[in-house]
Design a protein around this motif. Structure first.
Motif, PDB file in Angstrom:
ATOM      1  N   ILE A 109       0.828  -1.222   0.000  1.00 30.73           N
ATOM      2  CA  ILE A 109       0.000   0.000   0.000  1.00 30.73           C
ATOM      3  C   ILE A 109       0.858   1.266   0.000  1.00 30.73           C
ATOM      4  N   GLY A 110       2.153   1.104  -0.248  1.00 33.51           N
ATOM      5  CA  GLY A 110       3.010   2.270  -0.445  1.00 33.51           C
ATOM      6  C   GLY A 110       3.724   2.787   0.776  1.00 33.51           C
ATOM      7  N   ILE A 111       3.733   2.028   1.868  1.00 32.27           N
ATOM      8  CA  ILE A 111       4.456   2.446   3.078  1.00 32.27           C
ATOM      9  C   ILE A 111       5.885   1.924   2.988  1.00 32.27           C
ATOM     10  N   THR A 112       6.847   2.824   3.023  1.00 34.03           N
ATOM     11  CA  THR A 112       8.250   2.439   2.842  1.00 34.03           C
ATOM     12  C   THR A 112       9.119   2.675   4.072  1.00 34.03           C
ATOM     13  N   ILE A 113       8.568   3.291   5.139  1.00 37.35           N
ATOM     14  CA  ILE A 113       9.376   3.630   6.321  1.00 37.35           C
ATOM     15  C   ILE A 113       9.768   2.358   7.075  1.00 37.35           C
ATOM     16  N   PRO A 114      10.824   2.414   7.918  1.00 36.60           N
ATOM     17  CA  PRO A 114      11.278   1.226   8.640  1.00 36.60           C
ATOM     18  C   PRO A 114      10.198   0.638   9.550  1.00 36.60           C
ATOM     19  N   ILE A 115      10.197  -0.688   9.631  1.00 35.04           N
ATOM     20  CA  ILE A 115       9.291  -1.417  10.523  1.00 35.04           C
ATOM     21  C   ILE A 115      10.138  -2.122  11.572  1.00 35.04           C
ATOM     22  N   LEU A 116       9.823  -1.850  12.848  1.00 34.87           N
ATOM     23  CA  LEU A 116      10.543  -2.462  13.962  1.00 34.87           C
ATOM     24  C   LEU A 116       9.651  -3.522  14.590  1.00 34.87           C
ATOM     25  N   PRO A 117       9.984  -4.806  14.437  1.00 35.39           N
ATOM     26  CA  PRO A 117       9.135  -5.870  14.985  1.00 35.39           C
ATOM     27  C   PRO A 117       9.231  -5.935  16.504  1.00 35.39           C
ATOM     28  N   GLY A 118       8.081  -6.083  17.173  1.00 34.07           N
ATOM     29  CA  GLY A 118       8.050  -6.194  18.626  1.00 34.07           C
ATOM     30  C   GLY A 118       8.312  -7.624  19.069  1.00 34.07           C
ATOM     31  N   ILE A 119       9.408  -7.830  19.790  1.00 34.98           N
ATOM     32  CA  ILE A 119       9.863  -9.181  20.119  1.00 34.98           C
ATOM     33  C   ILE A 119       9.546  -9.524  21.572  1.00 34.98           C
ATOM     34  N   MET A 120       8.912 -10.723  21.780  1.00 29.98           N
ATOM     35  CA  MET A 120       8.648 -11.261  23.121  1.00 29.98           C
ATOM     36  C   MET A 120       8.738 -12.789  23.054  1.00 29.98           C
TER      37      MET A 120
ATOM     38  N   GLU B  36      13.657  -7.540   4.692  1.00 29.48           N
ATOM     39  CA  GLU B  36      12.769  -6.384   4.906  1.00 29.48           C
ATOM     40  C   GLU B  36      12.989  -5.770   6.291  1.00 29.48           C
ATOM     41  N   ILE B  37      13.531  -6.565   7.212  1.00 31.38           N
ATOM     42  CA  ILE B  37      13.688  -6.134   8.599  1.00 31.38           C
ATOM     43  C   ILE B  37      15.172  -5.939   8.907  1.00 31.38           C
ATOM     44  N   HIS B  38      15.502  -4.757   9.433  1.00 31.50           N
ATOM     45  CA  HIS B  38      16.895  -4.429   9.726  1.00 31.50           C
ATOM     46  C   HIS B  38      17.086  -4.036  11.193  1.00 31.50           C
ATOM     47  N   HIS B  39      15.990  -3.958  11.949  1.00 29.21           N
ATOM     48  CA  HIS B  39      16.051  -3.557  13.355  1.00 29.21           C
ATOM     49  C   HIS B  39      15.173  -4.489  14.166  1.00 29.21           C
ATOM     50  N   LEU B  40      15.495  -4.646  15.445  1.00 33.35           N
ATOM     51  CA  LEU B  40      14.685  -5.461  16.344  1.00 33.35           C
ATOM     52  C   LEU B  40      14.307  -4.617  17.558  1.00 33.35           C
ATOM     53  N   HIS B  41      13.042  -4.684  17.922  1.00 28.90           N
ATOM     54  CA  HIS B  41      12.535  -3.890  19.040  1.00 28.90           C
ATOM     55  C   HIS B  41      12.118  -4.844  20.151  1.00 28.90           C
ATOM     56  N   PHE B  42      12.849  -4.850  21.273  1.00 24.01           N
ATOM     57  CA  PHE B  42      12.589  -5.791  22.362  1.00 24.01           C
ATOM     58  C   PHE B  42      11.701  -5.159  23.427  1.00 24.01           C
ATOM     59  N   TYR B  43      10.649  -5.882  23.771  1.00 24.85           N
ATOM     60  CA  TYR B  43       9.831  -5.498  24.920  1.00 24.85           C
ATOM     61  C   TYR B  43      10.499  -6.097  26.160  1.00 24.85           C
TER      62      TYR B  43
ATOM     63  N   LEU C 127      13.371 -16.728  16.109  1.00 19.33           N
ATOM     64  CA  LEU C 127      12.397 -15.810  15.513  1.00 19.33           C
ATOM     65  C   LEU C 127      13.117 -14.609  14.890  1.00 19.33           C
ATOM     66  N   CYS C 128      14.072 -14.055  15.622  1.00 20.55           N
ATOM     67  CA  CYS C 128      14.806 -12.885  15.130  1.00 20.55           C
ATOM     68  C   CYS C 128      15.587 -13.220  13.857  1.00 20.55           C
ATOM     69  N   ARG C 129      16.219 -14.387  13.840  1.00 19.43           N
ATOM     70  CA  ARG C 129      16.985 -14.776  12.648  1.00 19.43           C
ATOM     71  C   ARG C 129      16.072 -14.897  11.431  1.00 19.43           C
ATOM     72  N   LYS C 130      14.900 -15.425  11.634  1.00 19.85           N
ATOM     73  CA  LYS C 130      13.963 -15.580  10.511  1.00 19.85           C
ATOM     74  C   LYS C 130      13.520 -14.221   9.981  1.00 19.85           C
ATOM     75  N   LEU C 131      13.275 -13.282  10.896  1.00 23.12           N
ATOM     76  CA  LEU C 131      12.858 -11.944  10.467  1.00 23.12           C
ATOM     77  C   LEU C 131      13.980 -11.246   9.698  1.00 23.12           C
ATOM     78  N   LEU C 132      15.194 -11.336  10.217  1.00 21.95           N
ATOM     79  CA  LEU C 132      16.328 -10.650   9.590  1.00 21.95           C
ATOM     80  C   LEU C 132      16.668 -11.260   8.235  1.00 21.95           C
ATOM     81  N   ALA C 133      16.409 -12.559   8.073  1.00 20.28           N
ATOM     82  CA  ALA C 133      16.701 -13.223   6.799  1.00 20.28           C
ATOM     83  C   ALA C 133      15.766 -12.762   5.693  1.00 20.28           C
ATOM     84  N   SER C 134      14.651 -12.113   6.064  1.00 17.02           N
ATOM     85  CA  SER C 134      13.682 -11.681   5.055  1.00 17.02           C
ATOM     86  C   SER C 134      14.171 -10.496   4.233  1.00 17.02           C
TER      87      SER C 134
END
Length: 548
Positions: free
Chosen positions: A165-176, A212-219, A203-210
């Motif tokens: 839908i045209g959103i290009t800004i960084p996405i930080l996945p919430g990790i728990m 699309e994800i370059h940052h991790l956000h830890f709760y 989980l983090c390795r799978k996200l980073l391998a995509s």
């Protein structure tokens, strides 16, 4: 926050307490993180119970603290209400809050917004939630932080829809952690930690391998250990091969107006909070080389963070009740960088020369060095050997006589109530740390000079007296520490030949404080004076009569 700092995060989140003192605590924590700890923070801000004035006050406080990140949220309804309601004069949606921040502060703040890959409590319509997300981004949001989630495949599918839908800004996945897998071993703390670490790391390795994800956000929920275990499994922790990069050799404050501060006296090397508090009213740095140490520009010694913390009982429990100089020397922590001069410092303390501050000589190591490195890449850093001590008058006299035979050594010395003594050729600053970097002037971030040393002297002796006052006035510990503060010298020594790392320690060889093991007796309590016998009253006329 200090523990998290050592893990090297890009920023830390500080959640918002809507209304009342909890909201004020959020602002205070942002100030602490930014100005005292030098940690980039992201302040959460909600619309719940927040009228326009409160929102503006919160943003103004964050701005003054140097904060550059806001997570703009609508927020949950207050606990005493079942349904969320807009506050009079407030904002109805997070997108309205985003627009207000952007219109008021321009590009000062990066603005984060929430993403919901698994839906939110009051809305499970993914299409509608994506539409709301796009509206928030169109209003000026610059990054997305997602809710915590447990299904990596579903998350990555959702990321694909966000991009469509045209959103290009960084996405930080919430990790728990994955609670379902932990349930069978929930009563085994060690097993919980190990399973949680492995599952979250995978989980983090799978996200980073995509890609699309370059940052991790830890709760973290205020628990540093679980996050550090995951980072260790991912090999993301700072290490000798991946040092925590510092722009300067001291922890830089990120408060508004302080981000360009690049010079500090070496005396506050281990008291970062104190130095920031004492100079918090400065409008520029280094503010004309510190001016007069008696100036209010240095701040009051009674400011929180400058005096000795803790109650008298807590401090006695922490440090015991020293009764000899040896006892005091054994308590003082070593301040060496790494192990380079550890043995030399231990030897000095064992002889009663109490080390307060120190740094080893460094002759051109790479700026990427894991211990001494700082500043931009591909540079070289240097240090002069520096040592600061507390010594009694007899030892001080011997030190000065020895210094006279070393033309490369300069010193400053003073007692608590004495005048400054020095052999420095001028009152100007003496750089004891500097760096040479491509395309830059030489940077000199750490100095020694007289005016700031006098300001530091007041603080150092004040801390000593604070310690003494933790003990009863008739105790040996009180007499010992108070006597040291009243009579000993605070001296700093610089070897200006940075190619000779051992000169200062060779200078001090053989010097030892007398009476190291001798216990200090308790002060003798004066017996009360006997009551005076009243004098007979003499009539005034008798005083004027002539003798017979």
């Amino acid at each position: 926050m200090e523990r998290m700092f050592t893990l090297g995060p890009k920023f830390i989140d500080i959640t918002w307490g809507a209304g009342g003192h909890i909201a004020e605590l959020t602002n205070e924590m942002v100030i602490q993180a930014q100005t005292l700890l030098g940690m980039e923070s992201c302040m959460h801000l909600t619309c719940t119970d927040m009228g326009l004035e409160r929102v503006n006050n919160a943003l103004r406080s964050a701005y003054k603290a140097g904060c550059t990140n806001i997570l703009a949220l609508r927020g949950d309804p207050p606990r005493d209400k079942e349904k969320w309601e807009v506050t009079d004069g407030g904002f109805n949606y997070a997108k309205d809050l985003v627009a207000h921040i952007r219109n008021t502060y321009g590009n000062h703040f990066d603005i984060g917004v929430a993403g919901y890959p698994e839906g939110c409590d009051d809305n499970k319509d993914e299409d509608l939630l994506l539409q709301h997300l796009k509206e928030k981004v169109d209003m000026g949001a610059t990054f997305i932080v997602t809710q915590m989630f447990y299904d990596a495949d579903n998350f990555l599918r959702w990321v694909g829809r966000v991009r469509e839908i045209g959103i290009t800004i960084p996405i930080l996945p919430g990790i728990m952690p994955w609670m379902a897998a932990i349930e069978p071993v929930k009563n085994d703390d060690l097993a919980v930690r190990e399973i949680g670490k492995r599952l979250v790391a995978d989980l983090c390795r799978k996200l980073l391998a995509s890609k699309e994800i370059h940052h991790l956000h830890f709760y973290t929920m205020n628990l540093a250990t679980a996050t550090s275990m995951v980072l260790q499994d991912l090999d993301w922790l700072p290490s000798a091969n991946r040092p925590l990069k510092q722009a300067l050799p001291w922890k830089q404050s990120l408060g508004l107006g302080r981000r360009h501060e690049d010079v500090r006296p070496v005396f506050w090397r281990n008291r970062n909070k104190s130095y920031v508090l004492r100079t918090q009213e400065w409008d520029e740095f280094p503010n004309g080389r510190w001016g007069d140490s008696r100036s209010p520009a240095f701040g009051e010694l009674d400011t929180y963070g400058i005096r000795l913390p803790g109650t008298s009982e807590q401090n006695r429990k922490k440090w015991g009740e020293p009764k000899s100089i040896r006892d005091v020397a054994n308590l003082f922590p070593l301040t060496a960088e790494g192990e380079v001069i550890r043995e030399d410092l231990v030897a000095l303390n064992q002889r009663g020369l109490i080390t307060i501050n120190s740094q080893p000589a460094v002759n051109g190591v790479k700026s990427s060095h894991p211990i001494h490195g700082w500043g931009p890449s591909n540079g070289y850093v240097y240090q002069k050997s520096y040592l600061e001590l507390l010594v009694p008058p007899a030892v001080y006299s011997d030190i000065i006589e020895r210094i006279k035979r070393h033309p490369d050594i300069t010193y400053y010395a003073v007692t608590m109530n004495g005048t400054l003594e020095t052999n420095a050729p001028s009152e100007g600053p003496n750089a004891v740390t500097w760096g040479v970097f491509p395309g830059k002037e030489i940077v000199q971030p750490t100095i020694v000079e007289s005016i700031s040393f006098l300001a530091w002297k007041d603080e150092a002796f004040r801390l000593g007296l604070d310690w003494a006052y933790c003990f009863d006035s008739r105790s040996p510990s009180r007499a010992l520490i108070e006597g040291m503060m009243n009579n000993w010298y605070l001296i700093n020594i610089v070897n200006n030949d940075f190619q000779e790392p051992r000169t200062i320690f060779e200078l001090l060889e053989g010097l030892e404080v007398e009476g190291l093991e001798t216990p200090t007796p308790a002060p003798v309590e004066e017996p009360p004076c006997p009551p005076r016998r009243p004098r007979p009253l003499v009539p005034m006329h008798l005083l004027s009569e002539p003798p017979r």
